[in-house]
Design an enzyme around this catalytic site. Structure first.
Site, PDB file in Angstrom:
ATOM      1  N   LYS A  17      44.030  37.279  45.064  1.00  0.00           N
ATOM      2  CA  LYS A  17      43.063  36.800  44.184  1.00  0.00           C
ATOM      3  C   LYS A  17      42.607  37.790  43.103  1.00  0.00           C
ATOM      4  O   LYS A  17      42.707  37.609  41.761  1.00  0.00           O
ATOM      5  CB  LYS A  17      41.902  36.086  44.739  1.00  0.00           C
ATOM      6  CG  LYS A  17      41.390  35.165  43.486  1.00  0.00           C
ATOM      7  CD  LYS A  17      39.775  35.252  43.806  1.00  0.00           C
ATOM      8  CE  LYS A  17      39.044  36.612  43.354  1.00  0.00           C
ATOM      9  NZ  LYS A  17      37.790  36.396  43.462  1.00  0.00           N
ATOM     10  N   ASP A  22      40.229  31.134  42.941  1.00  0.00           N
ATOM     11  CA  ASP A  22      39.067  31.616  43.705  1.00  0.00           C
ATOM     12  C   ASP A  22      38.270  30.161  44.343  1.00  0.00           C
ATOM     13  O   ASP A  22      39.007  29.282  44.459  1.00  0.00           O
ATOM     14  CB  ASP A  22      37.768  32.041  42.842  1.00  0.00           C
ATOM     15  CG  ASP A  22      37.632  31.196  41.703  1.00  0.00           C
ATOM     16  OD1 ASP A  22      38.064  29.947  41.752  1.00  0.00           O
ATOM     17  OD2 ASP A  22      36.924  31.470  40.858  1.00  0.00           O
TER      18      ASP A  22
END
Length: 209
Positions: free
Chosen positions: A118, A136
Site C-alpha cells: 500500500k 487502505d
C-alpha cells in the site's frame, strides 16, 4: 448505466480533483509520512511530521537521530516504537544505498522497513505518476460496501479487482477519490447515507437507511 459508471460519475461530481492530504516537501518525507499513516489519520501524521521534518531536515540528520527523540515526537501515533526505528533505518538505507533518493522501483521500496504494498503504491503514484491503486482501510470499506469487491476479499484481491474495473490511466485519481469518499462521506462510523447519490448501490443500505 452500469454500476462502475454510476460510481465513477458520482465520484467525479463530488470529488473532481482529489489530492493526497499528507504534507511533504521532499520525496523521502512522503515515503515516511505514508509509512506513518498506517492505522492513523492523515491529520495526526501531518501534526507530527511538521515537528519531525523541521527538527530533522535531512536524511543525514534523520539516520543519526536518537530513537528516543523520534519516539517522543511521534508517540501519539500507533506502533510508534516500531515506526521510530523504521524512520531511522529508512533514512539510513536511502542515504547510503540510493544516493538520498526515493527510487522508482517497487521491489526496492517494499524491502524498506515497514513499507508494504500500500505504501509503495502511494509513493509510486504521487512521486512518479505510476498508475497504481493503493488499498487502505477507506478503499477497502468503500469497495465492499459498493460491491466492487466481496466481503471476504483481502486488500490484494480488492486492488486487482479495482484495477480491472477502472481504466489504467485513471487509477491514481480513482484511488484518491475512493480514499476521500471513505474518509469524508462513506465513513466507518455514521456514514452520510441520507445524502449519498449512490446509496442504492450500497450493500449495507438496508442496514443504515
Amino acid at each position: 448505466m452500469n454500476k462502475e459508471k454510476e460510481i465513477l460519475n458520482y465520484l467525479n461530481e463530488i470529488i473532481p480533483n482529489p489530492v493526497c492530504e499528507l504534507n511533504y516537501n521532499k520525496d523521502y518525507e512522503l515515503l515516511i509520512a505514508v509509512m506513518l499513516s498506517a492505522q492513523t489519520k492523515d491529520a495526526r501524521v501531518n501534526k507530527v511530521t511538521k515537528v519531525l521534518f523541521s527538527k530533522y531536515d535531512s536524511l543525514e540528520k534523520l539516520k543519526n537521530a536518537s530513537i528516543k527523540d523520534i519516539e517522543n515526537i511521534i508517540k501519539e501515533l500507533g506502533s510508534y516504537h516500531k515506526k521510530s526505528e523504521a524512520i531511522i533505518n529508512i533514512a539510513k538505507i536511502l542515504d547510503e544505498k540510493y544516493n538520498g533518493k526515493v527510487v522508482n522501483n517497487r521491489k526496492a521500496l517494499e524491502n524498506l522497513p515497514m513499507v508494504g504494498r500500500k505504501t509503495t503504491n502511494v509513493v509510486l503514484s504521487e512521486l512518479f505518476n505510476e498508475p497504481t491503486i493503493a488499498v487502505d482501510t477507506h478503499v477497502e470499506r468503500v469497495s465492499k460496501r459498493l460491491g466492487l469487491a466481496k466481503k471476504d476479499d483481502n486488500v490484494y484481491e480488492i486492488e486487482m479487482k479495482l484495477r480491472r474495473k477502472f481504466k489504467r490511466e485513471n487509477w491514481n485519481k480513482r484511488h484518491k477519490q475512493l480514499v476521500l469518499f471513505g474518509r469524508y462521506y462513506c465513513k466507518a462510523i455514521k456514514p452520510e447515507c441520507d445524502t449519498c447519490g449512490i446509496k442504492d448501490i450500497c450493500k449495507e443500505k438496508n442496514k443504515r437507511i
